[in-house]
Design a protein around this motif. Structure first.
Motif, PDB file in Angstrom:
ATOM      1  N   GLN A  92       0.981  -1.166   0.122  1.00  0.00           N
ATOM      2  CA  GLN A  92       0.111   0.157  -0.076  1.00  0.00           C
ATOM      3  C   GLN A  92       0.553   1.397   0.434  1.00  0.00           C
ATOM      4  OE1 GLN A  92      -2.281   0.288   3.738  1.00  0.00           O
ATOM      5  NE2 GLN A  92      -3.992   0.906   2.118  1.00  0.00           N
ATOM      6  N   LYS A  93       1.215   1.052   0.872  1.00  0.00           N
ATOM      7  CA  LYS A  93       2.515   2.227   0.734  1.00  0.00           C
ATOM      8  C   LYS A  93       3.589   2.620  -0.316  1.00  0.00           C
ATOM      9  CE  LYS A  93       4.231   2.094   5.571  1.00  0.00           C
ATOM     10  NZ  LYS A  93       4.105   2.094   7.211  1.00  0.00           N
ATOM     11  N   ALA A  94       3.871   1.020  -0.594  1.00  0.00           N
ATOM     12  CA  ALA A  94       4.666   2.061  -2.533  1.00  0.00           C
ATOM     13  C   ALA A  94       3.806   2.106  -3.500  1.00  0.00           C
ATOM     14  CB  ALA A  94       5.246   0.421  -2.840  1.00  0.00           C
ATOM     15  N   ILE A  95       2.105   1.550  -3.699  1.00  0.00           N
ATOM     16  CA  ILE A  95       1.602   2.501  -4.302  1.00  0.00           C
ATOM     17  C   ILE A  95       1.401   4.188  -4.395  1.00  0.00           C
ATOM     18  CG2 ILE A  95      -0.834   2.003  -5.764  1.00  0.00           C
ATOM     19  CD1 ILE A  95       1.492   0.038  -6.030  1.00  0.00           C
ATOM     20  N   ARG A  96       1.265   4.026  -2.737  1.00  0.00           N
ATOM     21  CA  ARG A  96       1.306   5.402  -2.119  1.00  0.00           C
ATOM     22  C   ARG A  96       2.054   6.331  -2.837  1.00  0.00           C
ATOM     23  NH1 ARG A  96      -1.040   4.378   3.065  1.00  0.00           N
ATOM     24  NH2 ARG A  96      -3.483   3.999   2.727  1.00  0.00           N
ATOM     25  N   VAL A  97       3.592   6.194  -3.044  1.00  0.00           N
ATOM     26  CA  VAL A  97       4.074   6.992  -3.170  1.00  0.00           C
ATOM     27  C   VAL A  97       4.838   6.882  -4.660  1.00  0.00           C
ATOM     28  CG1 VAL A  97       5.409   6.820  -0.827  1.00  0.00           C
ATOM     29  CG2 VAL A  97       6.170   5.628  -2.789  1.00  0.00           C
ATOM     30  N   GLY A  98       4.227   6.514  -5.500  1.00  0.00           N
ATOM     31  CA  GLY A  98       4.149   6.436  -6.814  1.00  0.00           C
ATOM     32  C   GLY A  98       4.850   4.866  -7.882  1.00  0.00           C
ATOM     33  N   ALA A  99       5.030   3.854  -7.075  1.00  0.00           N
ATOM     34  CA  ALA A  99       5.912   2.554  -7.618  1.00  0.00           C
ATOM     35  C   ALA A  99       4.022   2.054  -8.917  1.00  0.00           C
ATOM     36  CB  ALA A  99       5.937   2.040  -6.566  1.00  0.00           C
ATOM     37  N   MET A 100       4.460   1.820  -9.712  1.00  0.00           N
ATOM     38  CA  MET A 100       3.907   1.000 -10.751  1.00  0.00           C
ATOM     39  C   MET A 100       3.009  -0.415  -9.957  1.00  0.00           C
ATOM     40  SD  MET A 100       5.626   0.758 -14.032  1.00  0.00           S
ATOM     41  CE  MET A 100       4.050  -0.926 -14.703  1.00  0.00           C
ATOM     42  N   ASP A 101       3.985  -1.777  -9.317  1.00  0.00           N
ATOM     43  CA  ASP A 101       3.690  -2.269  -8.435  1.00  0.00           C
ATOM     44  C   ASP A 101       4.361  -3.226  -7.631  1.00  0.00           C
ATOM     45  OD1 ASP A 101       2.020  -4.757  -8.851  1.00  0.00           O
ATOM     46  OD2 ASP A 101       2.125  -4.897 -11.134  1.00  0.00           O
ATOM     47  N   TYR A 102       4.573  -3.669  -7.465  1.00  0.00           N
ATOM     48  CA  TYR A 102       4.605  -4.404  -5.849  1.00  0.00           C
ATOM     49  C   TYR A 102       5.339  -6.125  -6.349  1.00  0.00           C
ATOM     50  CZ  TYR A 102       6.136  -5.492  -1.006  1.00  0.00           C
ATOM     51  OH  TYR A 102       6.294  -5.997   0.162  1.00  0.00           O
ATOM     52  N   LEU A 103       6.481  -6.290  -6.184  1.00  0.00           N
ATOM     53  CA  LEU A 103       6.921  -7.678  -6.704  1.00  0.00           C
ATOM     54  C   LEU A 103       6.972  -8.090  -5.390  1.00  0.00           C
ATOM     55  CD1 LEU A 103       8.132  -7.508 -10.244  1.00  0.00           C
ATOM     56  CD2 LEU A 103       5.483  -8.711  -9.381  1.00  0.00           C
ATOM     57  N   LEU A 104       6.297  -9.462  -5.275  1.00  0.00           N
ATOM     58  CA  LEU A 104       7.117 -10.355  -3.960  1.00  0.00           C
ATOM     59  C   LEU A 104       8.339 -11.256  -4.383  1.00  0.00           C
ATOM     60  CD1 LEU A 104       4.052 -11.821  -2.331  1.00  0.00           C
ATOM     61  CD2 LEU A 104       5.180  -9.255  -1.596  1.00  0.00           C
ATOM     62  N   LYS A 105       9.555 -12.032  -3.672  1.00  0.00           N
ATOM     63  CA  LYS A 105      10.092 -12.556  -4.292  1.00  0.00           C
ATOM     64  C   LYS A 105       9.939 -13.719  -3.580  1.00  0.00           C
ATOM     65  CE  LYS A 105      13.737  -8.986  -2.592  1.00  0.00           C
ATOM     66  NZ  LYS A 105      15.647  -8.678  -2.010  1.00  0.00           N
ATOM     67  N   PRO A 106      10.820 -14.583  -4.383  1.00  0.00           N
ATOM     68  CA  PRO A 106      11.635 -14.955  -5.267  1.00  0.00           C
ATOM     69  C   PRO A 106      10.093 -14.165  -6.722  1.00  0.00           C
ATOM     70  CG  PRO A 106      10.888 -16.808  -4.436  1.00  0.00           C
ATOM     71  CD  PRO A 106      10.761 -16.256  -3.634  1.00  0.00           C
ATOM     72  N   VAL A 107      11.301 -13.531  -7.073  1.00  0.00           N
ATOM     73  CA  VAL A 107      10.790 -12.686  -8.705  1.00  0.00           C
ATOM     74  C   VAL A 107      10.041 -13.685  -9.120  1.00  0.00           C
ATOM     75  CG1 VAL A 107      10.748 -10.754  -9.898  1.00  0.00           C
ATOM     76  CG2 VAL A 107      11.555 -10.082  -7.668  1.00  0.00           C
ATOM     77  N   ASN A 108       8.764 -13.610 -10.090  1.00  0.00           N
ATOM     78  CA  ASN A 108       8.579 -14.079 -10.821  1.00  0.00           C
ATOM     79  C   ASN A 108       9.479 -14.630 -12.471  1.00  0.00           C
ATOM     80  OD1 ASN A 108       7.389 -14.826 -13.340  1.00  0.00           O
ATOM     81  ND2 ASN A 108       6.418 -16.773 -12.212  1.00  0.00           N
ATOM     82  N   GLU A 109      10.114 -14.367 -12.968  1.00  0.00           N
ATOM     83  CA  GLU A 109      10.427 -13.903 -14.450  1.00  0.00           C
ATOM     84  C   GLU A 109      10.166 -13.313 -15.447  1.00  0.00           C
ATOM     85  OE1 GLU A 109      14.383 -15.477 -17.698  1.00  0.00           O
ATOM     86  OE2 GLU A 109      14.113 -16.431 -15.567  1.00  0.00           O
ATOM     87  N   MET A 110       9.055 -14.689 -16.049  1.00  0.00           N
ATOM     88  CA  MET A 110       7.831 -14.347 -16.539  1.00  0.00           C
ATOM     89  C   MET A 110       6.980 -12.359 -15.784  1.00  0.00           C
ATOM     90  SD  MET A 110       8.963 -16.103 -19.257  1.00  0.00           S
ATOM     91  CE  MET A 110       7.879 -15.233 -20.015  1.00  0.00           C
TER      92      MET A 110
END
Length: 132
Positions: A92-110
């Motif tokens: 939620q904070k990431a989106i509020r500061v202007g991120a277009m998306d938030y991915l969880l690790k481990p990051v799915n390559e596709m």
């Protein structure tokens, strides 16, 4: 071609992400990795990237602070934040500061590639509207 930088304090992850993506095929020039937020801020100032990819938890300056700074310098920058924390509050904070998306690790390559493609498409649309 758009420019991108990546920042993660886990060298294995940053190296893996930097090597697994066909940057040029996506229309992106990969301009480097940094291991903490302050180093990323310096690289951001030097390179002036169109895309910033960063971890949310890093030493010296976290991904949220880095995103706020990047957006203050370039409001059109596309920011992708990733994290090992499956925490709605972080997302939620990431989106509020202007991120277009938030991915969880481990990051799915596709999923990561698809998100980079979406970032370039959004940049293309913005450039077309402004006549660039």
């Amino acid at each position: 071609m758009y420019k991108a930088i990546l920042c993660d304090d886990d060298e294995i992850i940053s190296r893996g992400l930097s090597l697994c993506v066909p940057w040029e095929a996506l229309g992106i020039e990969f301009c480097g990795c940094r291991n903490n937020g302050l180093e990323a801020k310096q690289l951001l100032n030097e390179v002036q990237p169109d895309i910033l990819i960063c971890d949310i938890c890093m030493p010296f300056m976290d991904g949220l602070q880095l995103t706020e700074y990047a957006k203050s310098v370039n409001p059109d920058i596309k920011v992708i934040i990733f994290s090992g924390y499956d925490d709605f509050c972080f997302a939620q904070k990431a989106i509020r500061v202007g991120a277009m998306d938030y991915l969880l690790k481990p990051v799915n390559e596709m999923e990561f590639r698809a998100l980079l493609k979406r970032a370039t498409e959004e940049l293309d649309r913005a450039n077309a509207r402004s006549g660039l």
